[in-house]
Design an enzyme around this catalytic site. Sequence first.
Site, PDB file in Angstrom:
ATOM      1  N   HIS A 361       3.391 -29.158   3.288  1.00  0.00           N
ATOM      2  CA  HIS A 361       3.997 -27.839   3.121  1.00  0.00           C
ATOM      3  C   HIS A 361       2.988 -26.816   2.610  1.00  0.00           C
ATOM      4  CE1 HIS A 361       7.626 -25.419   1.353  1.00  0.00           C
ATOM      5  NE2 HIS A 361       7.080 -24.836   2.377  1.00  0.00           N
ATOM      6  N   ARG A 468       8.960 -24.011  12.849  1.00  0.00           N
ATOM      7  CA  ARG A 468       9.137 -25.287  12.139  1.00  0.00           C
ATOM      8  C   ARG A 468      10.410 -25.217  11.299  1.00  0.00           C
ATOM      9  NH1 ARG A 468       3.741 -23.662  11.112  1.00  0.00           N
ATOM     10  NH2 ARG A 468       2.160 -24.937  12.131  1.00  0.00           N
ATOM     11  N   ARG A 504      11.844 -25.987  16.916  1.00  0.00           N
ATOM     12  CA  ARG A 504      11.747 -27.452  16.914  1.00  0.00           C
ATOM     13  C   ARG A 504      12.814 -28.017  15.992  1.00  0.00           C
ATOM     14  NH1 ARG A 504       6.095 -29.742  14.995  1.00  0.00           N
ATOM     15  NH2 ARG A 504       6.869 -29.080  12.965  1.00  0.00           N
ATOM     16  N   GLU A 602       3.421 -35.649  22.062  1.00  0.00           N
ATOM     17  CA  GLU A 602       2.533 -35.985  20.942  1.00  0.00           C
ATOM     18  C   GLU A 602       2.344 -37.488  20.788  1.00  0.00           C
ATOM     19  OE1 GLU A 602       4.237 -34.309  17.380  1.00  0.00           O
ATOM     20  OE2 GLU A 602       6.264 -34.637  18.117  1.00  0.00           O
ATOM     21  N   ASN A 625      -2.287 -31.978  17.503  1.00  0.00           N
ATOM     22  CA  ASN A 625      -2.741 -32.618  16.258  1.00  0.00           C
ATOM     23  C   ASN A 625      -2.318 -34.084  16.205  1.00  0.00           C
ATOM     24  OD1 ASN A 625      -3.639 -30.071  15.646  1.00  0.00           O
ATOM     25  ND2 ASN A 625      -2.132 -29.660  14.062  1.00  0.00           N
ATOM     26  N   ASP A 626      -1.027 -34.328  16.419  1.00  0.00           N
ATOM     27  CA  ASP A 626      -0.552 -35.713  16.393  1.00  0.00           C
ATOM     28  C   ASP A 626      -1.055 -36.498  17.596  1.00  0.00           C
ATOM     29  OD1 ASP A 626       0.760 -36.190  14.013  1.00  0.00           O
ATOM     30  OD2 ASP A 626       2.624 -35.260  14.676  1.00  0.00           O
ATOM     31  N   CYS A 673       0.618 -26.364  21.046  1.00  0.00           N
ATOM     32  CA  CYS A 673       0.618 -25.841  19.682  1.00  0.00           C
ATOM     33  C   CYS A 673      -0.119 -26.846  18.814  1.00  0.00           C
ATOM     34  CB  CYS A 673       2.038 -25.601  19.173  1.00  0.00           C
ATOM     35  SG  CYS A 673       3.096 -27.046  19.223  1.00  0.00           S
TER      36      CYS A 673
END
Length: 753
Positions: A361, A468, A504, A602, A625-626, A673
Amino acid sequence: MLEVLRRVIQEVNGARNLDAALSTMVRRIRKAMQTDVCSFYLYDKELESLVLMETIGLRTQAVGRVVLPLGEGLVGLVAKRSEPLNLEDAQSHSHFRYFEATGEERYSSFLGVPIIHQRHMLGVLVVQQAEKRRYDDEDEAFLVTMAAQLSGVLAHALATGNLTRPALPGGQAMFKGVAASPGMAMGEAVVITPPADLNSVPDLIPSDQEYEIARLKEAIGKTRDEIRAAAERLVNRISSQELALFDVYQQMLGEAALSEEVEKRIREGQWAPGALADVVRRHVQYLERVDDDYLRERAADIRDLGRRVLAHLQEDTPSTPETYPDSAILVGDEISVAMLGEVPRDKLKGLVSVRGSSTSHVAIVARAMGIPTVLGMVDLPLPRLNGAPVVLDGHRGRLFVRPAAELQTRYASLIAEEKVLSEVLEHEQDLPSRTPDGHEMPLMVNTGLAVDASALLKSRIGGVGLYRTEVPFMITERFPGEKEQMRMYREQLKGFAPLPVVMRTLDIGGDKDLPYFPIEEANPFLGWRGMRVTLDHPEVLMVQLRAMLKASHDLGNLYVLLPMITNVEEVDEAIRLLDRAILELGEEGIKVERPKVGVMIEVPATIYQMDALAKRVDFFSVGSNDLTQYLLAVDRNNPRVSSLYDALHPALLGALQELAQDAKRLNKPISLCGELAGDPAGALLLMAMGFTSLSMNAPSLPKVRAAIRRVTLADAQTLLKEIMRLDTPALVHEHLNKRLDEWQLSHLLPPRD
């Protein structure tokens, strides 16, 4: 030997300063190995030489005076090769060098091992013997283990300024973590001490020792009263056996030895919280290593007692300062978003945390605020860092403590250049994201925080590529209800209307859990996260889908994105729930349009299910990223392996190109993204592959837009062909740098070494 090793490590870790640690180590090692000499040589990077820092057996006059260039002599050879050297007859070796100051001509046998911290050479540990002796495998293993332990102590000493020998100029130290938010900053370290954290108490010299002793006794007295009151409250609710634990606590607090030891530390020049923390840590370390189960359990009791006493000591010591320096670099064991709110925005220049990850966060908030941030800095020594001058490099995940003048000058220049560039690029932010040969490349923004910037962003973007929804869930103490969620989503959708907003569904798990819904797993990134959680809890997902649909009423710009999809059945089930939510709202008199639905690519498995997924969804969104960490089997938040995480790895680029080609064949839009989209060079490659939009954090928009407006699609496609022929990430980075240099766009990339 193992027991000796434990004792030596315990004594070294408990030493008051580096000199004491080195002295203890060489003496204990010499005794344990029954050898004549034990010496420690420190590597000075500026001089590219090794300096004798401590010895037992050689002449003490040689300390600080014997300097060996890298590769010279046996010690220099150990450092250069970064591997142990074990010789029975050292003087017959071709690299043997005689240094009169050491008097070492009398010694035949030699065993030297390198001391390495985060791949950086720090020094060499050496033992020697007068008579010829072949040190055996056990000897070598023992010394290698000692060197590994010393590396952490030494790195800490460099950072905290404990290393003050004249042979080592500056005492500059560099620590590496996970780059969580780009940018650079220079300033003063402000250590935030969480209440009652024994591992985060800074060392301070007391101005009044008697006052420190008095407040220690007062804190112990308060703790005794607190435990007595707790026992009285529970006397009728727990068994006599459990109640006896409170007596054990009282006995520990009543033992004179503990308080006397803390008092002794205070009289040696330590303030009460630091003295308490030192003593408790030492007792805990000892008890955790003993073989007796009962005594090992007492370690937890002592730790708990220490925290309780420390909490009372800290009542008059705020965990956050009342005033902040003009350039504050916030440093802590774990920094929360609440802590950020306590620092004036104009004074907060950077964040550094021992814990945390690039998807936590605080990292999300830091990126949105444009604050350079490095997390996961596991080896950072928090004590004594407060007030130290530091340089923070959020691009490469580095923190320089007590930087040398040359480094400060270099970073001051880089920061000034970045500021000028931001001002220059600001003038073209309302211009279209279009290449010189007319190709439109829509740029989207990632959001999830307050939408107060929507008015400014609307004219500069093609929409919200990722909202998010978990962020609002994180800042409450329970699952927000349907009305609460609806208000938040409506604000987001209305703020950006008529632009599309991709929402999402709740994506928790991995390193993002909720305080009221903890997920404890041995391997969270391969566990219960994303759709796996919400499909197991349809009551949570249904409330969220209903809230999204209600919020989109009369706006028509809602897109729903499903995260962490592995199987097609998961998409089918999620769509059934969405259709049910639409039907329910219709029965309640609320008519809503069915939004477009997409899946996040992902998990590597989805790369091979594109045809099946295309039958069910309207668009694809790659979570790079993932996907990168799953494809490369690298936890990007683990600083020990994060250097292997590279979004420009040839394997990942091949997968992304295949995804873009499949989406085009299936006539489905595909966005990306992730951090790769916010990298100007990465954005050019993605555009060339055929991605239909890119979504990034708002601070990344100016540089990506500038790159797209200056490079033709044809040139980007030629660049992609060149890149796809390369075999390693290093070659990819090198070629991208070369091309952007040729196009005079290198200023858009992060600074290079």
